[in-house]
Design a protein around this motif. Structure first.
Motif, short mmCIF file in Angstrom:
data_model
loop_
_atom_site.label_atom_id
_atom_site.label_comp_id
_atom_site.label_asym_id
_atom_site.label_seq_id
_atom_site.Cartn_x
_atom_site.Cartn_y
_atom_site.Cartn_z
N LEU A 10 -20.38 -67.70 -42.38
CA LEU A 10 -20.56 -69.26 -41.82
C LEU A 10 -20.57 -70.06 -43.21
CD1 LEU A 10 -22.81 -69.50 -38.84
CD2 LEU A 10 -20.41 -69.66 -38.73
N ASP A 11 -20.10 -71.06 -43.45
CA ASP A 11 -20.22 -72.05 -44.42
C ASP A 11 -21.31 -73.11 -44.38
OD1 ASP A 11 -18.78 -73.49 -46.63
OD2 ASP A 11 -19.02 -75.10 -45.18
N PHE A 12 -22.31 -72.79 -45.29
CA PHE A 12 -23.47 -73.65 -45.01
C PHE A 12 -23.25 -75.32 -44.79
CE2 PHE A 12 -26.64 -76.35 -47.13
CZ PHE A 12 -27.63 -76.15 -46.30
N ASP A 13 -22.21 -75.60 -45.79
CA ASP A 13 -22.10 -77.11 -45.57
C ASP A 13 -21.54 -77.57 -44.10
OD1 ASP A 13 -22.86 -77.67 -48.36
OD2 ASP A 13 -20.60 -77.64 -48.69
N PHE A 14 -20.69 -76.68 -43.36
CA PHE A 14 -20.40 -77.02 -42.13
C PHE A 14 -21.51 -76.71 -41.16
CE2 PHE A 14 -19.36 -75.25 -37.82
CZ PHE A 14 -18.45 -76.04 -37.45
N VAL A 15 -22.49 -75.76 -41.27
CA VAL A 15 -23.49 -75.85 -40.55
C VAL A 15 -24.56 -76.73 -40.58
CG1 VAL A 15 -25.60 -74.29 -39.60
CG2 VAL A 15 -23.06 -73.23 -40.17
N GLN A 16 -24.64 -77.14 -41.93
CA GLN A 16 -25.77 -78.40 -42.20
C GLN A 16 -25.00 -79.58 -41.55
OE1 GLN A 16 -25.01 -80.95 -44.83
NE2 GLN A 16 -26.74 -81.93 -44.11
N HIS A 17 -23.75 -80.01 -41.87
CA HIS A 17 -23.28 -81.17 -41.41
C HIS A 17 -23.51 -81.43 -39.70
CE1 HIS A 17 -20.70 -84.71 -41.18
NE2 HIS A 17 -20.09 -84.37 -40.21
N THR A 18 -23.09 -80.01 -38.96
CA THR A 18 -23.20 -80.29 -37.68
C THR A 18 -24.67 -80.46 -37.26
OG1 THR A 18 -21.40 -78.38 -37.53
CG2 THR A 18 -22.85 -78.50 -35.53
N ALA A 19 -25.56 -79.71 -37.90
CA ALA A 19 -26.85 -80.03 -37.46
C ALA A 19 -27.51 -81.28 -37.65
CB ALA A 19 -27.96 -79.11 -38.41
N GLN A 20 -27.08 -81.93 -38.87
CA GLN A 20 -27.41 -83.04 -39.30
C GLN A 20 -26.94 -84.06 -38.08
OE1 GLN A 20 -26.46 -84.42 -43.19
NE2 GLN A 20 -26.81 -86.42 -43.00
N ARG A 21 -25.50 -84.11 -37.68
CA ARG A 21 -25.03 -85.18 -36.65
C ARG A 21 -25.79 -84.84 -35.40
NH1 ARG A 21 -18.95 -85.82 -36.17
NH2 ARG A 21 -19.80 -87.08 -34.64
N MET A 22 -26.11 -83.60 -34.92
CA MET A 22 -26.88 -83.51 -33.83
C MET A 22 -28.22 -84.36 -33.93
SD MET A 22 -26.79 -79.42 -32.96
CE MET A 22 -25.18 -78.75 -32.79
N SER A 23 -28.83 -84.03 -35.07
CA SER A 23 -30.36 -84.71 -35.22
C SER A 23 -29.80 -86.17 -35.20
CB SER A 23 -30.97 -84.37 -36.42
OG SER A 23 -30.19 -84.49 -37.53
N GLU A 24 -28.98 -86.86 -35.73
CA GLU A 24 -28.87 -88.20 -35.87
C GLU A 24 -28.61 -88.90 -34.61
OE1 GLU A 24 -25.51 -88.55 -38.69
OE2 GLU A 24 -27.02 -88.38 -40.30
N LYS A 25 -27.63 -88.11 -33.60
CA LYS A 25 -27.44 -88.55 -32.55
C LYS A 25 -28.81 -88.56 -31.51
CE LYS A 25 -22.57 -87.58 -32.06
NZ LYS A 25 -21.47 -86.62 -31.49
N SER A 26 -29.52 -87.71 -31.79
CA SER A 26 -30.68 -87.36 -30.90
C SER A 26 -31.71 -88.83 -31.35
CB SER A 26 -31.58 -85.76 -31.13
OG SER A 26 -30.76 -85.10 -30.57
N ALA A 27 -31.76 -88.85 -32.60
CA ALA A 27 -32.77 -89.86 -33.02
C ALA A 27 -32.29 -91.35 -32.43
CB ALA A 27 -32.95 -89.79 -34.52
N ASN A 28 -31.00 -91.41 -32.71
CA ASN A 28 -30.52 -92.75 -31.84
C ASN A 28 -30.72 -92.80 -30.49
OD1 ASN A 28 -29.60 -93.66 -34.68
ND2 ASN A 28 -27.70 -92.85 -34.21
N ARG A 29 -30.63 -91.87 -29.71
CA ARG A 29 -30.81 -91.75 -28.42
C ARG A 29 -32.22 -92.05 -27.91
NH1 ARG A 29 -26.97 -87.45 -27.85
NH2 ARG A 29 -28.78 -85.97 -28.14
N GLY A 30 -33.21 -91.68 -28.92
CA GLY A 30 -34.79 -91.76 -28.76
C GLY A 30 -35.34 -93.18 -28.92
N ARG A 31 -34.30 -93.96 -29.48
CA ARG A 31 -34.85 -95.56 -29.84
C ARG A 31 -34.85 -96.31 -28.67
NH1 ARG A 31 -31.74 -96.07 -35.84
NH2 ARG A 31 -32.82 -94.39 -36.84
#
Length: 103
Positions: free
Chosen positions: A82-103
């Motif tokens: 796996l490519d680290f940048d791809f996995v990191q970007h995927t994880a970051q988008r997940m966390s940002e979406k969850s944070a926005n839903r939690g507001r």
């Protein structure tokens, strides 16, 4: 109020990437670095999300994505090919979406 936690990604010089989650992602990364060093393996890239709701669900989704795309899954949360940048970007988008839903 939902519990908050982080998801994280760490890449090792062995070619493996580990994904995970915990109440304190930075602490978990530190623990994984120390554990790997005991085996002569070095962390070469890492990322942890800010605490956010839904981190457990995000971890499960990230594991499923990595399982589908990796050359090999080792245990529950370690992957090769796996490519680290791809996995990191995927994880970051997940966390940002969850944070926005939690507001």
């Amino acid at each position: 109020m939902p519990s908050l936690g982080s998801i994280y990604v760490i890449a090792f010089d062995s070619g493996r990437i580990k994904v995970g989650a915990g109440a304190d992602g930075v602490r978990r990364l530190r623990e994984h670095r120390a554990s790997a060093a005991g085996y002569g393996v070095e962390a070469i890239a890492e990322w942890a999300s800010p605490p956010h709701p839904g981190f457990e669900v995000n971890e499960q989704l990230l594991i499923r994505i990595c399982t589908a795309l990796a050359d090999r899954r080792i245990g529950r949360e370690y992957f090769t090919g796996l490519d680290f940048d791809f996995v990191q970007h995927t994880a970051q988008r997940m966390s940002e979406k969850s944070a926005n839903r939690g507001r």
